[in-house]
Design a protein around this motif. Structure first.
Motif, PDB file in Angstrom:
ATOM      1  N   ARG A  26      30.450  37.135  25.204  1.00  0.00           N
ATOM      2  CA  ARG A  26      31.454  37.118  26.259  1.00  0.00           C
ATOM      3  C   ARG A  26      30.786  36.962  27.629  1.00  0.00           C
ATOM      4  NH1 ARG A  26      34.799  41.972  25.094  1.00  0.00           N
ATOM      5  NH2 ARG A  26      35.553  40.843  23.282  1.00  0.00           N
ATOM      6  N   LEU A  27      29.554  37.488  27.739  1.00  0.00           N
ATOM      7  CA  LEU A  27      28.813  37.337  28.989  1.00  0.00           C
ATOM      8  C   LEU A  27      28.477  35.882  29.266  1.00  0.00           C
ATOM      9  CD1 LEU A  27      26.287  40.265  28.493  1.00  0.00           C
ATOM     10  CD2 LEU A  27      28.086  40.184  30.216  1.00  0.00           C
ATOM     11  N   ALA A  28      28.468  35.102  28.194  1.00  0.00           N
ATOM     12  CA  ALA A  28      28.042  33.710  28.308  1.00  0.00           C
ATOM     13  C   ALA A  28      29.227  32.762  28.199  1.00  0.00           C
ATOM     14  CB  ALA A  28      27.026  33.409  27.208  1.00  0.00           C
ATOM     15  N   PHE A  29      30.369  33.139  28.831  1.00  0.00           N
ATOM     16  CA  PHE A  29      31.589  32.361  28.624  1.00  0.00           C
ATOM     17  C   PHE A  29      31.452  30.907  29.045  1.00  0.00           C
ATOM     18  CE2 PHE A  29      32.925  32.061  33.037  1.00  0.00           C
ATOM     19  CZ  PHE A  29      32.337  33.171  33.647  1.00  0.00           C
ATOM     20  N   VAL A  31      28.455  29.216  28.943  1.00  0.00           N
ATOM     21  CA  VAL A  31      27.215  28.616  28.428  1.00  0.00           C
ATOM     22  C   VAL A  31      27.200  28.553  26.905  1.00  0.00           C
ATOM     23  CG1 VAL A  31      25.788  29.302  30.396  1.00  0.00           C
ATOM     24  CG2 VAL A  31      26.049  30.877  28.484  1.00  0.00           C
ATOM     25  N   GLU A  32      28.355  28.743  26.284  1.00  0.00           N
ATOM     26  CA  GLU A  32      28.388  28.711  24.821  1.00  0.00           C
ATOM     27  C   GLU A  32      27.888  27.380  24.275  1.00  0.00           C
ATOM     28  OE1 GLU A  32      31.773  30.350  22.673  1.00  0.00           O
ATOM     29  OE2 GLU A  32      32.423  31.282  24.547  1.00  0.00           O
ATOM     30  N   SER A  33      28.283  26.300  24.912  1.00  0.00           N
ATOM     31  CA  SER A  33      27.849  24.977  24.431  1.00  0.00           C
ATOM     32  C   SER A  33      26.344  24.816  24.567  1.00  0.00           C
ATOM     33  CB  SER A  33      28.573  23.868  25.200  1.00  0.00           C
ATOM     34  OG  SER A  33      28.256  23.922  26.583  1.00  0.00           O
ATOM     35  N   HIS A  34      25.783  25.369  25.669  1.00  0.00           N
ATOM     36  CA  HIS A  34      24.326  25.305  25.851  1.00  0.00           C
ATOM     37  C   HIS A  34      23.606  26.092  24.755  1.00  0.00           C
ATOM     38  CE1 HIS A  34      24.665  23.191  29.551  1.00  0.00           C
ATOM     39  NE2 HIS A  34      25.157  24.214  30.249  1.00  0.00           N
ATOM     40  N   LEU A  35      24.139  27.261  24.432  1.00  0.00           N
ATOM     41  CA  LEU A  35      23.534  28.081  23.381  1.00  0.00           C
ATOM     42  C   LEU A  35      23.593  27.373  22.027  1.00  0.00           C
ATOM     43  CD1 LEU A  35      24.742  31.710  24.183  1.00  0.00           C
ATOM     44  CD2 LEU A  35      22.373  30.965  23.955  1.00  0.00           C
ATOM     45  N   ARG A  36      24.751  26.753  21.763  1.00  0.00           N
ATOM     46  CA  ARG A  36      24.918  26.033  20.496  1.00  0.00           C
ATOM     47  C   ARG A  36      23.927  24.867  20.405  1.00  0.00           C
ATOM     48  NH1 ARG A  36      29.866  25.749  20.799  1.00  0.00           N
ATOM     49  NH2 ARG A  36      30.093  23.692  21.742  1.00  0.00           N
ATOM     50  N   LYS A  37      23.779  24.165  21.518  1.00  0.00           N
ATOM     51  CA  LYS A  37      22.842  23.038  21.544  1.00  0.00           C
ATOM     52  C   LYS A  37      21.402  23.523  21.370  1.00  0.00           C
ATOM     53  CE  LYS A  37      21.491  19.043  24.360  1.00  0.00           C
ATOM     54  NZ  LYS A  37      21.631  18.381  25.679  1.00  0.00           N
ATOM     55  N   LEU A  38      21.092  24.664  22.009  1.00  0.00           N
ATOM     56  CA  LEU A  38      19.751  25.243  21.878  1.00  0.00           C
ATOM     57  C   LEU A  38      19.458  25.589  20.425  1.00  0.00           C
ATOM     58  CD1 LEU A  38      17.138  26.494  23.012  1.00  0.00           C
ATOM     59  CD2 LEU A  38      18.428  28.579  23.496  1.00  0.00           C
ATOM     60  N   LYS A  39      20.416  26.202  19.755  1.00  0.00           N
ATOM     61  CA  LYS A  39      20.235  26.569  18.349  1.00  0.00           C
ATOM     62  C   LYS A  39      20.021  25.332  17.480  1.00  0.00           C
ATOM     63  CE  LYS A  39      22.454  29.032  14.538  1.00  0.00           C
ATOM     64  NZ  LYS A  39      23.688  29.705  14.072  1.00  0.00           N
ATOM     65  N   ASP A  82      17.664  38.666  27.563  1.00  0.00           N
ATOM     66  CA  ASP A  82      18.392  38.975  28.796  1.00  0.00           C
ATOM     67  C   ASP A  82      19.874  39.208  28.507  1.00  0.00           C
ATOM     68  OD1 ASP A  82      16.205  38.888  30.429  1.00  0.00           O
ATOM     69  OD2 ASP A  82      16.488  36.816  31.076  1.00  0.00           O
ATOM     70  N   PHE A  83      20.455  38.402  27.597  1.00  0.00           N
ATOM     71  CA  PHE A  83      21.847  38.594  27.216  1.00  0.00           C
ATOM     72  C   PHE A  83      22.053  39.984  26.623  1.00  0.00           C
ATOM     73  CE2 PHE A  83      22.311  33.865  27.062  1.00  0.00           C
ATOM     74  CZ  PHE A  83      23.395  33.767  27.909  1.00  0.00           C
ATOM     75  N   LYS A  84      21.150  40.370  25.725  1.00  0.00           N
ATOM     76  CA  LYS A  84      21.267  41.675  25.076  1.00  0.00           C
ATOM     77  C   LYS A  84      21.128  42.808  26.094  1.00  0.00           C
ATOM     78  CE  LYS A  84      19.884  40.418  20.388  1.00  0.00           C
ATOM     79  NZ  LYS A  84      21.151  40.926  19.806  1.00  0.00           N
ATOM     80  N   CYS A  85      20.189  42.623  27.035  1.00  0.00           N
ATOM     81  CA  CYS A  85      19.958  43.639  28.064  1.00  0.00           C
ATOM     82  C   CYS A  85      21.189  43.787  28.960  1.00  0.00           C
ATOM     83  CB  CYS A  85      18.734  43.254  28.888  1.00  0.00           C
ATOM     84  SG  CYS A  85      18.246  44.482  30.101  1.00  0.00           S
ATOM     85  N   PRO A 111      28.800  39.713  36.695  1.00  0.00           N
ATOM     86  CA  PRO A 111      28.734  38.942  35.463  1.00  0.00           C
ATOM     87  C   PRO A 111      28.771  37.441  35.713  1.00  0.00           C
ATOM     88  CG  PRO A 111      30.242  40.784  35.223  1.00  0.00           C
ATOM     89  CD  PRO A 111      29.852  40.743  36.661  1.00  0.00           C
ATOM     90  N   LEU A 112      29.534  36.989  36.742  1.00  0.00           N
ATOM     91  CA  LEU A 112      29.627  35.561  37.007  1.00  0.00           C
ATOM     92  C   LEU A 112      28.275  35.001  37.431  1.00  0.00           C
ATOM     93  CD1 LEU A 112      31.260  32.992  37.268  1.00  0.00           C
ATOM     94  CD2 LEU A 112      31.884  33.675  39.598  1.00  0.00           C
ATOM     95  N   SER A 113      27.608  35.698  38.340  1.00  0.00           N
ATOM     96  CA  SER A 113      26.302  35.223  38.797  1.00  0.00           C
ATOM     97  C   SER A 113      25.291  35.253  37.653  1.00  0.00           C
ATOM     98  CB  SER A 113      25.799  36.074  39.973  1.00  0.00           C
ATOM     99  OG  SER A 113      25.585  37.412  39.554  1.00  0.00           O
ATOM    100  N   PHE A 114      25.413  36.289  36.805  1.00  0.00           N
ATOM    101  CA  PHE A 114      24.520  36.373  35.643  1.00  0.00           C
ATOM    102  C   PHE A 114      24.727  35.169  34.728  1.00  0.00           C
ATOM    103  CE2 PHE A 114      24.014  37.479  31.162  1.00  0.00           C
ATOM    104  CZ  PHE A 114      22.705  37.912  31.136  1.00  0.00           C
ATOM    105  N   SER A 115      26.004  34.836  34.453  1.00  0.00           N
ATOM    106  CA  SER A 115      26.299  33.719  33.566  1.00  0.00           C
ATOM    107  C   SER A 115      25.790  32.406  34.136  1.00  0.00           C
ATOM    108  CB  SER A 115      27.812  33.627  33.335  1.00  0.00           C
ATOM    109  OG  SER A 115      28.138  33.898  32.003  1.00  0.00           O
ATOM    110  N   LEU A 116      25.977  32.212  35.423  1.00  0.00           N
ATOM    111  CA  LEU A 116      25.506  30.974  36.056  1.00  0.00           C
ATOM    112  C   LEU A 116      23.987  30.853  35.962  1.00  0.00           C
ATOM    113  CD1 LEU A 116      27.794  30.915  39.243  1.00  0.00           C
ATOM    114  CD2 LEU A 116      27.909  29.388  37.256  1.00  0.00           C
ATOM    115  N   LYS A 117      23.323  31.986  36.226  1.00  0.00           N
ATOM    116  CA  LYS A 117      21.855  31.983  36.160  1.00  0.00           C
ATOM    117  C   LYS A 117      21.375  31.708  34.751  1.00  0.00           C
ATOM    118  CE  LYS A 117      19.659  35.912  36.467  1.00  0.00           C
ATOM    119  NZ  LYS A 117      19.065  37.157  37.001  1.00  0.00           N
TER     120      LYS A 117
END
Length: 527
Positions: A26-29, A31-39, A82-85, A111-117
Motif C-alpha cells: 500500500r505504501l507503494a501505490f 510504484v506497483e508496476s515498477h516493482l512488477r517489472k523489477l521482479k 526500505d518498504f519493510k522499514c 507517505p507520498l514523498s516516500f512513495s515518490l522517492k
C-alpha cells in the motif's frame, strides 16, 4: 559445484518482492508496476546466472559485468528493505500506546514523498538492469542450469623425493597404516585431510613410490578424482592407470567393471583417490561395492586425499590423518631450495635475513613456501624481496601466484550462503581468536543466516554454518567454553577471505583515504 553467489542474492530479492505484505504494498501505490517489472527482470537474469558463473572464468568482460550486477542486486534489496522499514514505522505511529510526541516525529516523513522517492529509486534500478540485460545478450548465455562448469585437476604419482622436505614422519605413519592387517569386510580406506597446499598429494606420492609399498602391493592405481565423482569416469581412469592401451571410451559400466576385474586379476592393490570433493554418500557406496568385486580386497588398501572431514567420514570409518603444517626450519630449507641455486644462499646473507621473515608469513604451508621461493628465484635486488615480504599474499600478481587459485577451490565448493559468511570474516584481524557466539551474532546482524526449514533457532543455524566451515578445514577449533567455542583461521585462509571479499568488505584505519563506494561492510581498526 556450489550455487553462484549472485544467484543467492537474486533469489532473495525476488522472494522479498513476492512477500511484500498488503500494508507494505500500500505504501507503494504508485510504484506497483515498477516493482512488477523489477521482479520480471530479476527473474529473467536469474535464469542465466549459472551459465554466467560458468563462463566468467574465461571472459573478463562478463566477470566485470557480474560485479555491476551484484551492486544492482544489493541496491534493489535495500529498496525492498526500505518498504519493510516504512511499514514498521507506520505501525509504530498508529499504535494506541505511542505518545503524541513520538507520533508527531515519526509522521514527519509523508507517505507520498516516500512513495515518490522509492518510485524513482526502483525506476533507476530497472533502467540499470535493462542496460545490463542488453549487454548480457552479447554473451550468449543459456538457461541450462544443469550445465555447470567442472574444473578437473590433473595430478600424477611421480615425485622426486629429494624435493620433499619435512614429511618423513608422516610418510612412515601412512606406510604403517598400509601394512596393518585389515579388520572386517569394509573397504579399508585411509583418508589424508588438510587445507589446500598443505602437501597431501605430495605425501601420498612419497608413500606410493616407496619400495616397501611396491613390494607389498602387486597392483597400484593412481587416479585424480577432483570435482566430478562419476562412476563411469572413475572406472575408465582406473583401467587406464593399469593398462594405458586399453580401449574403453564407449563402454558401458558393466563392460568397464568386467574389464577392471580382468585386469586386476584378484591381485592385492593400492588405490589412490586423489583430491576428492564428493559428499554424496550414495556415489561412494556405488564405487565401493564395485571395488568389492575385484578380489583381494581384504588385503588391499585405498588412500583418499581431501580437504573435507565430511568426505573423510563418508568414505572411511577410521580417524582421518590430519596433515599438519611444516615446522619453520623445514620451511626455510624448502624456501632456500626454490629461491636459490645450490649454495648460492651463502652469497646473499642479507637476502636470507629477509627470506626468514618471508617464510614466517607462509605459516608452514609448503605450497606458499615453494611459490614465494620460486617467485624470487634469480632475483638479487633487495627491493624485490622486501616487496614480497611486506605485501599480502592475496595482492601478489595472479600470473605468478598459484596459491590463491588452489585455495579458491575450497571457497567455490561452499554453498552460496556460506560463501557470504566466510567472506565477511575477512573483517577480523589476522591471528584473531574468534568466539563462535560473537561470530554468529555478527552474521545475524548482517542478515547472512538463512531461514531454516527445520525451524531452528538462529543460533543453531549459525552453529551449523560454523561446523561446516570446521569440516572443510577453513577454520580450526581451539577450546570449548560455556556459550560455544573459540577458533582460529590460518593466515592463508584469511588471505583467501580477503581476496574473495575485496570488493565487498574493507578494513580501514587512520591512514585509509580511499574507500570504494560499492563496499558493503566496513570495519574500523585502530592500528
Amino acid at each position: 559445484m556450489a550455487e553462484t553467489f549472485l544467484l543467492d542474492i537474486a533469489q532473495r530479492v525476488v522472494e522479498k518482492i513476492a512477500h511484500l505484505s498488503v500494508e507494505e504494498a500500500r505504501l507503494a501505490f504508485n510504484v506497483e508496476s515498477h516493482l512488477r517489472k523489477l521482479k520480471e527482470t530479476l527473474s529473467r537474469i536469474k535464469a542465466v546466472l549459472l551459465d554466467a558463473e560458468r563462463q566468467q572464468h574465461q571472459n573478463e568482460k562478463l566477470r566485470l559485468s557480474m560485479w555491476k550486477l551484484r551492486d544492482i542486486f544489493y541496491d534493489a534489496e535495500d529498496v525492498i528493505d526500505d518498504f519493510k522499514c516504512e511499514a514498521v514505522r507506520k505501525q509504530v505511529v498508529n499504535h494506541p500506546n505511542i505518545t503524541f510526541k513520538v507520533r508527531f516525529l515519526a509522521s514527519c516523513s509523508l507517505p507520498l514523498s516516500f512513495s515518490l522517492k522509492m518510485g524513482h529509486k526502483i525506476e533507476v534500478i530497472n533502467q540499470r538492469l535493462n542496460e545490463l540485460a542488453i549487454e548480457w545478450d552479447n554473451f550468449n548465455l543459456g538457461q541450462d542450469t544443469d550445465n555447470r562448469h567442472v574444473f578437473n585437476r590433473e595430478t600424477h604419482s611421480f615425485v622426486n623425493s629429494k624435493d620433499v622436505i619435512g614429511r618423513d614422519v608422516d610418510k612412515e605413519n601412512i606406510i604403517d597404516l598400509l601394512m596393518k592387517p585389515s579388520e572386517g569386510l569394509d573397504v579399508p580406506v585411509i583418508p589424508i585431510v588438510g587445507i589446500g597446499g598443505i602437501g597431501k598429494t605430495t605425501l601420498t606420492r612419497l608413500v606410493y613410490n616407496d619400495n616397501r609399498v611396491n613390494r607389498h602391493f602387486p597392483l597400484k592405481i593412481w587416479i585424480c578424482v577432483s570435482e566430478e565423482f562419476d562412476l563411469t569416469r572413475l572406472l575408465k581412469l582406473m583401467i587406464h592407470s593399469i593398462n594405458k592401451g586399453e580401449q574403453c571410451d564407449d563402454s558401458t559400466v558393466e563392460a568397464l567393471q568386467t574389464c577392471l576385474r580382468s585386469l586386476s586379476n584378484d591381485k592385492k592393490f593400492l588405490l589412490v583417490l586423489d583430491d576428492v570433493w564428493n559428499e554424496n554418500q550414495a556415489r561412494w557406496i556405488e564405487l565401493r561395492d564395485l571395488l568389492r568385486s575385484m578380489g583381494g580386497l581384504s588385503q588391499s588398501k585405498i588412500i583418499v586425499t581431501t580437504r573435507s572431514l565430511k568426505v573423510a567420514s563418508i568414505m572411511s570409518s577410521i580417524l582421518p590423518y590430519e596433515l599438519k603444517v611444516l615446522p619453520h626450519e623445514d620451511c626455510l630449507i624448502l624456501f632456500t631450495k626454490w629461491a636459490f641455486n645450490d649454495g648460492d644462499d651463502r652469497q646473499y646473507p642479507n637476502l636470507m635475513r629477509i627470506g626468514e621473515e618471508i617464510v614466517k608469513k607462509c605459516k608452514g604451508v609448503p605450497l606458499v613456501v615453494r611459490t614465494l621461493g620460486s617467485l624470487l628465484f634469480m632475483k638479487t635486488d633487495e627491493s624485490d624481496w622486501i616487496s614480497v615480504r611486506d605485501n599480502e599474499i592475496w595482492k601478489l600478481e595472479h600470473a605468478e601466484n598459484e596459491i590463491l587459485p588452489v585455495l579458491k577451490l575450497s571457497y567455490n565448493h561452499l554453498p552460496s550462503h556460506l560463501q557470504r559468511c566466510f567472506a565477511v570474516m575477512s573483517l577480523y584481524k589476522k591471528d584473531s581468536i574468534y568466539y563462535s557466539d560473537k561470530v554468529i551474532q555478527f552474521w545475524m546482524a548482517n542478515g547472512l543466516l538463512e531461514h531454516s526449514k527445520q525451524k531452528q533457532e538462529w543460533v543453531d543455524v549459525g552453529g551449523r554454518y560454523l561446523n561446516e566451515l570446521l569440516s572443510r578445514c577453513l577454520i580450526q577449533k581451539e577450546t570449548d567454553y560455556a556459550l560455544g567455542f573459540t577458533f582460529k583461521m590460518h593466515d592463508l585462509i584469511h588471505d583467501l577471505a580477503l581476496d574473495v571479499s575485496q570488493k565487498e568488505c574493507k578494513t580501514v584505519n587512520s591512514q585509509s583515504y580511499v574507500i570504494d563506494e560499492n563496499v558493503r561492510h566496513l570495519s574500523f581498526c585502530d592500528d
